[in-house]
Design a protein around this motif. Structure first.
Motif, PDB file in Angstrom:
ATOM      1  N   LEU A  56      26.968  38.311  38.302  1.00  0.00           N
ATOM      2  CA  LEU A  56      27.697  37.057  39.001  1.00  0.00           C
ATOM      3  C   LEU A  56      26.475  35.962  39.454  1.00  0.00           C
ATOM      4  CD1 LEU A  56      29.730  39.118  41.389  1.00  0.00           C
ATOM      5  CD2 LEU A  56      30.305  38.349  39.239  1.00  0.00           C
ATOM      6  N   ILE A  78      38.215  26.324  31.378  1.00  0.00           N
ATOM      7  CA  ILE A  78      38.762  27.189  32.026  1.00  0.00           C
ATOM      8  C   ILE A  78      39.972  27.823  30.887  1.00  0.00           C
ATOM      9  CG2 ILE A  78      40.235  27.871  33.851  1.00  0.00           C
ATOM     10  CD1 ILE A  78      38.950  25.648  35.248  1.00  0.00           C
ATOM     11  N   VAL A 125      39.174  36.036  27.683  1.00  0.00           N
ATOM     12  CA  VAL A 125      39.864  37.155  28.266  1.00  0.00           C
ATOM     13  C   VAL A 125      40.897  37.736  27.277  1.00  0.00           C
ATOM     14  CG1 VAL A 125      41.027  38.057  30.284  1.00  0.00           C
ATOM     15  CG2 VAL A 125      39.311  36.470  30.569  1.00  0.00           C
ATOM     16  N   PHE A 179      47.697  31.220  29.823  1.00  0.00           N
ATOM     17  CA  PHE A 179      47.438  32.060  30.852  1.00  0.00           C
ATOM     18  C   PHE A 179      48.588  33.114  30.913  1.00  0.00           C
ATOM     19  CE2 PHE A 179      45.732  27.689  31.848  1.00  0.00           C
ATOM     20  CZ  PHE A 179      44.592  28.237  31.975  1.00  0.00           C
ATOM     21  N   MET A 226      47.673  35.666  28.759  1.00  0.00           N
ATOM     22  CA  MET A 226      46.354  36.420  29.273  1.00  0.00           C
ATOM     23  C   MET A 226      47.122  37.577  30.152  1.00  0.00           C
ATOM     24  SD  MET A 226      43.549  35.341  31.877  1.00  0.00           S
ATOM     25  CE  MET A 226      44.452  35.497  33.078  1.00  0.00           C
ATOM     26  N   LEU A 229      47.626  43.356  30.786  1.00  0.00           N
ATOM     27  CA  LEU A 229      48.707  44.584  31.442  1.00  0.00           C
ATOM     28  C   LEU A 229      48.769  45.636  30.434  1.00  0.00           C
ATOM     29  CD1 LEU A 229      51.614  42.813  33.328  1.00  0.00           C
ATOM     30  CD2 LEU A 229      49.615  43.702  34.155  1.00  0.00           C
ATOM     31  N   PRO A 287      43.542  46.141  28.965  1.00  0.00           N
ATOM     32  CA  PRO A 287      42.683  45.450  29.938  1.00  0.00           C
ATOM     33  C   PRO A 287      41.417  44.866  29.317  1.00  0.00           C
ATOM     34  CG  PRO A 287      43.483  47.271  30.648  1.00  0.00           C
ATOM     35  CD  PRO A 287      44.028  47.271  29.423  1.00  0.00           C
ATOM     36  N   LEU A 338      34.090  38.947  43.178  1.00  0.00           N
ATOM     37  CA  LEU A 338      33.764  37.425  43.075  1.00  0.00           C
ATOM     38  C   LEU A 338      35.270  36.977  42.667  1.00  0.00           C
ATOM     39  CD1 LEU A 338      32.594  34.810  42.943  1.00  0.00           C
ATOM     40  CD2 LEU A 338      31.566  35.270  41.183  1.00  0.00           C
ATOM     41  N   PHE A 397      37.309  34.193  41.559  1.00  0.00           N
ATOM     42  CA  PHE A 397      36.949  32.664  41.503  1.00  0.00           C
ATOM     43  C   PHE A 397      38.398  31.675  41.441  1.00  0.00           C
ATOM     44  CE2 PHE A 397      34.156  29.154  40.535  1.00  0.00           C
ATOM     45  CZ  PHE A 397      32.752  29.717  40.423  1.00  0.00           C
ATOM     46  N   TRP A 407      46.483  42.892  41.315  1.00  0.00           N
ATOM     47  CA  TRP A 407      47.024  43.717  40.618  1.00  0.00           C
ATOM     48  C   TRP A 407      46.538  43.599  39.130  1.00  0.00           C
ATOM     49  CZ3 TRP A 407      51.542  44.852  37.025  1.00  0.00           C
ATOM     50  CH2 TRP A 407      51.414  46.160  36.702  1.00  0.00           C
ATOM     51  N   ILE A 408      46.798  42.468  38.597  1.00  0.00           N
ATOM     52  CA  ILE A 408      46.584  42.272  37.253  1.00  0.00           C
ATOM     53  C   ILE A 408      44.856  42.216  37.165  1.00  0.00           C
ATOM     54  CG2 ILE A 408      46.358  40.475  35.475  1.00  0.00           C
ATOM     55  CD1 ILE A 408      48.916  39.718  36.507  1.00  0.00           C
ATOM     56  N   ARG A 451      42.143  45.419  36.963  1.00  0.00           N
ATOM     57  CA  ARG A 451      41.846  46.241  36.102  1.00  0.00           C
ATOM     58  C   ARG A 451      40.625  46.134  35.376  1.00  0.00           C
ATOM     59  NH1 ARG A 451      47.080  47.374  33.387  1.00  0.00           N
ATOM     60  NH2 ARG A 451      48.499  47.540  35.061  1.00  0.00           N
ATOM     61  N   ARG A 452      40.041  44.896  35.655  1.00  0.00           N
ATOM     62  CA  ARG A 452      38.621  44.712  35.049  1.00  0.00           C
ATOM     63  C   ARG A 452      37.777  44.350  36.227  1.00  0.00           C
ATOM     64  NH1 ARG A 452      37.909  43.506  29.555  1.00  0.00           N
ATOM     65  NH2 ARG A 452      35.966  44.434  30.316  1.00  0.00           N
ATOM     66  N   GLY A 481      33.436  42.773  37.546  1.00  0.00           N
ATOM     67  CA  GLY A 481      32.367  42.019  37.303  1.00  0.00           C
ATOM     68  C   GLY A 481      32.821  40.561  37.078  1.00  0.00           C
ATOM     69  N   ILE A 482      32.156  40.078  35.997  1.00  0.00           N
ATOM     70  CA  ILE A 482      32.389  38.717  35.511  1.00  0.00           C
ATOM     71  C   ILE A 482      33.845  38.646  34.967  1.00  0.00           C
ATOM     72  CG2 ILE A 482      31.842  37.114  33.610  1.00  0.00           C
ATOM     73  CD1 ILE A 482      28.953  38.502  33.363  1.00  0.00           C
ATOM     74  N   TYR A 483      34.426  39.580  34.537  1.00  0.00           N
ATOM     75  CA  TYR A 483      35.923  39.312  33.941  1.00  0.00           C
ATOM     76  C   TYR A 483      36.739  39.296  35.017  1.00  0.00           C
ATOM     77  CZ  TYR A 483      34.252  41.438  29.361  1.00  0.00           C
ATOM     78  OH  TYR A 483      33.461  41.659  28.294  1.00  0.00           O
ATOM     79  N   ALA A 496      36.266  37.885  37.754  1.00  0.00           N
ATOM     80  CA  ALA A 496      36.170  36.425  38.027  1.00  0.00           C
ATOM     81  C   ALA A 496      36.762  35.398  37.283  1.00  0.00           C
ATOM     82  CB  ALA A 496      34.491  35.995  38.179  1.00  0.00           C
ATOM     83  N   MET A 497      36.703  35.596  35.921  1.00  0.00           N
ATOM     84  CA  MET A 497      37.152  34.828  34.932  1.00  0.00           C
ATOM     85  C   MET A 497      38.837  34.982  34.958  1.00  0.00           C
ATOM     86  SD  MET A 497      34.725  35.431  31.776  1.00  0.00           S
ATOM     87  CE  MET A 497      35.558  34.595  30.555  1.00  0.00           C
ATOM     88  N   ILE A 498      39.444  36.106  35.168  1.00  0.00           N
ATOM     89  CA  ILE A 498      40.560  36.514  35.290  1.00  0.00           C
ATOM     90  C   ILE A 498      41.161  35.737  36.441  1.00  0.00           C
ATOM     91  CG2 ILE A 498      42.242  38.088  35.303  1.00  0.00           C
ATOM     92  CD1 ILE A 498      40.459  39.893  33.994  1.00  0.00           C
ATOM     93  N   LEU A 550      40.282  33.134  38.029  1.00  0.00           N
ATOM     94  CA  LEU A 550      40.063  31.744  37.733  1.00  0.00           C
ATOM     95  C   LEU A 550      41.067  31.357  36.966  1.00  0.00           C
ATOM     96  CD1 LEU A 550      38.645  29.256  38.036  1.00  0.00           C
ATOM     97  CD2 LEU A 550      37.298  29.861  35.945  1.00  0.00           C
ATOM     98  N   ALA A 551      41.466  32.194  35.631  1.00  0.00           N
ATOM     99  CA  ALA A 551      42.498  31.530  34.820  1.00  0.00           C
ATOM    100  C   ALA A 551      43.862  31.723  35.495  1.00  0.00           C
ATOM    101  CB  ALA A 551      42.339  32.531  33.472  1.00  0.00           C
ATOM    102  N   LEU A 552      44.031  32.891  36.243  1.00  0.00           N
ATOM    103  CA  LEU A 552      45.358  33.110  36.773  1.00  0.00           C
ATOM    104  C   LEU A 552      45.814  31.996  37.813  1.00  0.00           C
ATOM    105  CD1 LEU A 552      45.518  36.975  37.505  1.00  0.00           C
ATOM    106  CD2 LEU A 552      46.981  35.430  35.984  1.00  0.00           C
TER     107      LEU A 552
END
Lengths: 285, 296
Positions: free
Chosen positions: A91, A223, A230, A267, A270, A275, A278, B40, B42, B86-87, B90-91, B93-95, B97-99, B101-103
């Motif tokens: 991180l 982004i 992802v 998104f 994604m 779901l 993963p 983390l 984001f 909840w989404i 499932r991952r 660390g970095i993932y 954070a990225m998820i 952020l994207a959500l």
């Protein structure tokens, strides 16, 4: 169906593919999500603009020089800062590159203001649009799609089929062992970071004639690229290329069918992909 | 702490302090996740921003009382946190954070297009309303006491959670997730509860911000807000009780007093980020605690 929008989606997809490819290359070796990728993409476009307006070097020269210059900047960043973080939680790499992105963007905003600068496409690629049979595509956009595709395939070949690529992949699996064979792993890591950054800069030069060159051009793009990453799943080079182009297309189609959702569709995809799988479409769990 | 809350408005502008307290509460909520569970996120701007929009809309259009509106903002933040958490859980660390952020970016585009948020204009001139329908909040000092009480309640709640057996378990997950799993704890459920709690408090902070500043805009949901709350927490000290408050204080003062310097604020923030990561990872409060050998 309106074909132009869909083909324009492919142009966006070309940028998604190039940027997520660079991210994947960096992530593979450094285990760092390069948040500064968008800023480096923007730098690539700005360096092309500076080369033209300050040094009189045209587009084709910038296409080579800009990635080299920004890549050299990447070498400095990796040596001075990022290399200090490998022992820590991943991180911190994300946070550091995020800070770097803020600095780079802020500096360019101070120097050039927030409004965009124009950058004309080279003469050979302006001129009459190409007739694809079902639509007229501006030559430059066709060039972007082809160039991005060629670069992606070339990167994939380098990583999968060459000796250098074999070292790289081996070093991701077990760095100390590769080091014991006499390969200078830290230097390889530095150069890999530089290569990833150069890919971002190359995408920036390609983007300069399409989008106006402005300090914010990278941060919004990046982004979406994260979402692409992802969905594709990190780790697979081919995966990020296919997902990049594919999602650009999906976005283009959405723009035709239901324009309001075109900004969010990636998104939403994604969320659905996560779901079901993963680890992403091409990722290993 | 309570002393400082009482004394400060006599030295500093209440308007500035209230804004600071809202962001401090936001940072405390965020710190609950990163500091004590090691997650983390984001995309915390999504919960903060949605809380802010909902509370502003509830006060202005539905005419609800401010306390109900802020609670509603918190509830919406929590529900959003439940779905996104909840989404994302499932991952790791970095993932993760990225998820997140994207959500959160999805929420940003929603707010850009939904009619009730008024797009680029945002919800402007939000009335402060009557607290419990009786106390008029138009005076700055009255509103200040309300916000201070709200902040204190949120801060104590976070502290209570951290000190509870549940909080101990969260720390255990941060330290060694595999071990917590092997002890028979359903780690993902605990993470999710912490995520919802954090998102809910962030929503409350957003709602309080909308009422005090009188405006809810896209800035609140933009991803740079998510970055700002990370900066506040990192600068103050991850996983310290007072760190986020100190960090929020510094960042908000910087933005208020350095505003004339324009883009330099971003550059300074970036430099602080880099320095924090490279040189003092424990943050101001964390380093101070190490110096004095106490847990702050």
């Amino acid at each position: 169906m309106s074909a132009p929008q869909i083909v324009l989606g492919l142009v966006n997809g070309a940028f998604y593919a190039l940027l997520s490819l660079g991210l994947a290359v960096i992530f593979g070796m450094l285990n760092v999500i390069n948040f500064a990728h968008g800023a480096q993409f923007m730098m690539g476009a700005f360096v092309a603009w500076m080369l033209l307006n300050w040094a009189g070097i045209p587009y084709w020269g910038a296409l080579v020089l800009s990635p080299l210059i920004v890549g050299a900047f990447g070498v400095v960043l990796e040596r001075a800062m990022i290399s200090r973080l490998y022992k820590l939680d991943h991180l911190y790499g994300l946070l550091l590159t995020f800070g770097l992105a803020l600095i780079i963007e802020g500096l360019f905003r101070n120097g050039f203001g927030s409004s965009g600068l124009p950058y004309a496409p080279p003469e050979a690629l302006s001129g009459m649009p190409v007739d694809l049979g079902f639509m007229m595509l501006p030559k430059y956009r066709l060039w972007v799609v082809v160039a991005a595709f060629v670069v992606c395939i070339a990167t994939w070949l380098v990583i999968e089929k060459t000796r250098l690529g074999a070292y790289l992949r081996a070093a991701t699996e077990n760095a100390p062992l590769v080091q014991a064979f006499g390969v200078n792993v830290p230097r390889m890591v530095t150069l890999t970071y530089a290569a990833g950054v150069a890919l971002a800069a190359l995408a920036g030069v390609l983007a300069a004639p399409i989008y106006s060159v402005n300090p914010g051009m990278g941060s919004n793009f990046i982004i979406t690229v994260f979402a692409v990453v992802v969905i594709g799943g990190m780790g697979s080079i081919l995966g990020s290329v296919i997902t990049g182009f594919g999602l650009g297309l999906v976005e283009g189609v959405t723009k035709v069918v239901y324009p309001e959702a075109s900004a969010t569709v990636i998104f939403v995809i994604m969320a659905i992909v996560l779901l079901a799988r993963p680890a992403g479409l091409f990722g290993r769990a | 702490m309570i002393g400082a809350l009482i004394a400060c408005p006599f030295f500093l502008y209440p308007q500035f302090l209230m804004k600071l307290l809202c962001f401090a509460l936001f940072a405390c909520a965020f710190n609950l996740l990163i500091g004590y569970v090691g997650l983390l996120s984001f995309g915390h701007a999504a919960y903060f921003g949605m809380g802010s929009y909902i509370a502003a809309h509830a006060v202005k259009v539905w005419g609800l009382t401010p306390e109900l509106s802020i609670l509603l903002g918190g509830a919406v933040g929590a529900v959003l946190g439940l779905v996104f958490g909840w989404i994302a859980i499932r991952r790791a660390g970095i993932y993760f954070a990225m998820i997140t952020l994207a959500l959160a970016q999805m929420v940003y585009f929603f707010c850009l297009q939904a009619p009730f948020t008024h797009g680029e204009d945002g919800i402007q001139s939000v009335p402060r309303g009557m607290l419990f329908g009786v106390i008029d909040l138009r005076a700055d000092m009255t509103l200040y006491w309300f916000v201070a009480a709200l902040f204190l309640a949120g801060f104590l709640l976070v502290q209570r959670v951290i000190r509870s057996p549940f909080g101990q378990l969260l720390t255990a997950i941060r330290e060694n997730e595999a071990r917590a799993t092997s002890l028979g704890y359903r780690v993902d459920d605990y993470k999710l509860v912490a995520f919802v709690l954090s998102a809910g408090i962030a929503g409350v902070a957003g709602g309080a911000k909308a009422i005090t500043v009188g405006i809810a805009t896209l800035t609140d949901v933009h991803w740079s807000m998510s970055g700002e709350v990370v900066l506040m927490t990192l600068l103050g000290g991850l996983g310290t009780l007072f760190g986020p408050v100190v960090g929020a204080g510094i960042v908000v003062s910087m933005q208020t007093y350095l505003a004339p310097f324009g883009a330099w604020v971003t550059i300074i923030q970036g430099v602080i980020f880099v320095l924090c990561v490279l040189a003092f990872r424990a943050g101001i409060v964390g380093e101070l605690g190490r110096l004095l050998r106490v847990k702050l």
